[in-house]
Design an enzyme around this catalytic site. Structure first.
Site, short mmCIF file in Angstrom:
data_model
loop_
_atom_site.label_atom_id
_atom_site.label_comp_id
_atom_site.label_asym_id
_atom_site.label_seq_id
_atom_site.Cartn_x
_atom_site.Cartn_y
_atom_site.Cartn_z
N ASN A 70 0.80 -1.23 0.00
CA ASN A 70 0.00 0.00 0.00
C ASN A 70 0.83 1.28 0.00
O ASN A 70 0.38 2.32 -0.48
CB ASN A 70 -0.92 -0.02 1.23
CG ASN A 70 -1.49 1.35 1.54
OD1 ASN A 70 -2.43 1.80 0.90
ND2 ASN A 70 -0.90 2.04 2.52
N TYR B 245 3.36 9.39 -11.10
CA TYR B 245 2.36 8.70 -10.29
C TYR B 245 1.44 7.82 -11.16
O TYR B 245 1.37 6.61 -10.92
CB TYR B 245 1.58 9.71 -9.44
CG TYR B 245 0.59 9.04 -8.53
CD1 TYR B 245 1.02 8.34 -7.40
CD2 TYR B 245 -0.78 9.09 -8.78
CE1 TYR B 245 0.11 7.71 -6.57
CE2 TYR B 245 -1.68 8.47 -7.94
CZ TYR B 245 -1.24 7.77 -6.84
OH TYR B 245 -2.14 7.14 -6.01
N LYS C 108 1.26 3.61 -11.40
CA LYS C 108 0.05 2.83 -11.12
C LYS C 108 -0.35 1.98 -12.33
O LYS C 108 -0.93 0.90 -12.16
CB LYS C 108 -1.08 3.74 -10.64
CG LYS C 108 -0.79 4.44 -9.31
CD LYS C 108 -0.50 3.45 -8.17
CE LYS C 108 -0.33 4.13 -6.83
NZ LYS C 108 -0.06 3.19 -5.72
P1 NAD Z 1 -0.77 8.63 2.70
O1 NAD Z 1 0.20 9.63 2.22
O2 NAD Z 1 -1.81 9.04 3.68
O3 NAD Z 1 0.01 7.37 3.30
C1 NAD Z 1 1.08 6.82 2.59
C2 NAD Z 1 1.69 5.70 3.38
O4 NAD Z 1 2.89 5.32 2.69
C3 NAD Z 1 2.09 6.14 4.79
O5 NAD Z 1 1.81 5.10 5.70
C4 NAD Z 1 3.60 6.33 4.67
O6 NAD Z 1 4.29 5.98 5.86
C5 NAD Z 1 3.97 5.35 3.57
N1 NAD Z 1 5.19 5.81 2.92
C6 NAD Z 1 5.40 6.99 2.28
N2 NAD Z 1 6.67 7.06 1.86
C7 NAD Z 1 7.27 5.91 2.23
C8 NAD Z 1 8.56 5.38 2.07
N3 NAD Z 1 9.52 6.03 1.43
N4 NAD Z 1 8.84 4.16 2.60
C9 NAD Z 1 7.89 3.46 3.22
N5 NAD Z 1 6.62 3.90 3.41
C10 NAD Z 1 6.33 5.11 2.92
O7 NAD Z 1 -1.38 7.99 1.40
P2 NAD Z 1 -2.78 7.26 1.12
O8 NAD Z 1 -3.65 8.23 0.45
O9 NAD Z 1 -3.26 6.51 2.29
O10 NAD Z 1 -2.29 6.25 -0.03
C11 NAD Z 1 -2.06 4.89 0.20
C12 NAD Z 1 -2.00 4.20 -1.14
O11 NAD Z 1 -3.23 4.41 -1.84
C13 NAD Z 1 -0.89 4.71 -2.06
O12 NAD Z 1 -0.32 3.63 -2.78
C14 NAD Z 1 -1.63 5.62 -3.01
O13 NAD Z 1 -0.98 5.74 -4.23
C15 NAD Z 1 -2.96 4.92 -3.12
N6 NAD Z 1 -4.07 5.76 -3.55
C16 NAD Z 1 -4.48 6.81 -2.80
C17 NAD Z 1 -5.53 7.57 -3.27
C18 NAD Z 1 -6.07 8.72 -2.48
O14 NAD Z 1 -6.91 9.45 -3.04
N7 NAD Z 1 -5.67 8.93 -1.25
C19 NAD Z 1 -6.16 7.27 -4.47
C20 NAD Z 1 -5.68 6.21 -5.22
C21 NAD Z 1 -4.65 5.46 -4.75
#
Ligand code: NAD
Length: 248
Positions: free
Chosen positions: A91, A156, A160
């Site tokens: 994730n 990004y 994906k």
């Molecule tokens: P967020 O920024 O709230 O959390 C990201 C997580 O990744 C955190 O737990 C952080 O510790 C971890 N992280 C960041 N950099 C890191 C690194 N270098 N090493 C290890 N861990 C690291 O993001 P989110 O919105 O919860 O996103 C989680 C996933 O969902 C991601 O893969 C993101 O691409 C995907 N996503 C999010 C959305 C959205 O709208 N929020 C939409 C589509 C996909």
């Protein structure tokens, strides 16, 4: 409970979607190892979950996900302590919103290293064990932008699209070994990642969502629970959209 006695590792489990996945997995009876980027953030997340329910079996680790040796050492230690890893949720992810002409090689590399290479690293570190047991579940985190692209932040969506290709290919390769590989593609979800994006990018998107709201982390986590569980035992190689959109 859908995940009773399952051992799960969730990367990026300290906040946002990952934290919600960890929490829902714990509610469903799994033991969970969450990965944070730093020991302090991992510990903070574990403490907050333990505060909510002291019975929950959760620990935190913080390997550098972009380095295979680091991940392998950490996941091998998890497998020794818990006996095995049944479920891996990839994730952790980052995004940068700069337009193409300002997008540096470093930004591109950093995004690909975490969003794609770390997924490979984590899968590579669990698959030997899963193969030897003839079972396992790998869930990757894609995104709505893996279908539509987006108007800035080129690495990004690129990363994906790669996650989707990785998921479909690994699913085909590992299905005969009893390992299912799927992805969840969230739409716009209410986390720090989205709060960092400009309103000018988010608001027009909300108007295009038939359910007329952005997703909550729990909306996404519920899809991970389903795909991780035996209820999805005949599903592999799927990228499941969880984005409030109606599709024909
Ligand atoms: P967020 O920024 O709230 O959390 C990201 C997580 O990744 C955190 O737990 C952080 O510790 C971890 N992280 C960041 N950099 C890191 C690194 N270098 N090493 C290890 N861990 C690291 O993001 P989110 O919105 O919860 O996103 C989680 C996933 O969902 C991601 O893969 C993101 O691409 C995907 N996503 C999010 C959305 C959205 O709208 N929020 C939409 C589509 C996909």
């Amino acid at each position: 409970m859908l995940l009773k006695n399952k051992i799960a590792v969730v990367t990026g489990g300290t906040r946002g979607i990952g934290y919600a996945v960890v929490r829902e997995f714990l509610k469903e009876g799994a033991s969970v190892v969450l990965c944070g980027s730093r020991p302090e953030t991992a510990e903070k997340a574990v403490n907050s979950l333990k505060e909510e329910n002291p019975q929950w079996d959760v620990i935190g680790i913080s390997p550098d996900l972009t380095k295979y040796d680091d991940v392998r050492t950490a996941f091998d230690a998890v497998a020794r302590e818990f006996g095995r890893i049944d479920i891996l949720v990839n994730n952790a992810g980052i995004s940068a919103k700069e337009p193409f002409t300002e997008y540096t090689e470093e930004m591109f590399q950093k995004t690909m290293d975490l969003n794609v290479k770390a997924v490979y690293n984590c899968c590579r570190a669990v698959v030997d064990g899963m193969k030897s047991r003839g079972s396992g579940v790998i869930l990757n985190t894609s995104s709505m932008v893996s279908m539509y692209g987006q108007t800035s932040g080129i690495a990004y969506p690129t990363s994906k699209f790669a996650v989707n290709g990785f998921t479909l290919s690994l699913a085909r390769e590992l299905a005969p070994s009893g390992i299912r590989v799927n992805a969840v593609a969230p739409g716009i979800t209410n986390t720090d990642m989205v709060k960092a994006l400009p309103e000018a990018m988010i608001n027009p998107l909300i108007n295009t969502i038939p359910l007329r709201r952005i997703g909550e982390p729990e909306d996404i986590a519920n899809a991970f629970v389903f795909l991780a569980s035996d209820k999805a035992s005949y599903i592999t190689g799927v990228v499941l959209s969880v984005d409030g959109l109606a599709r024909s």
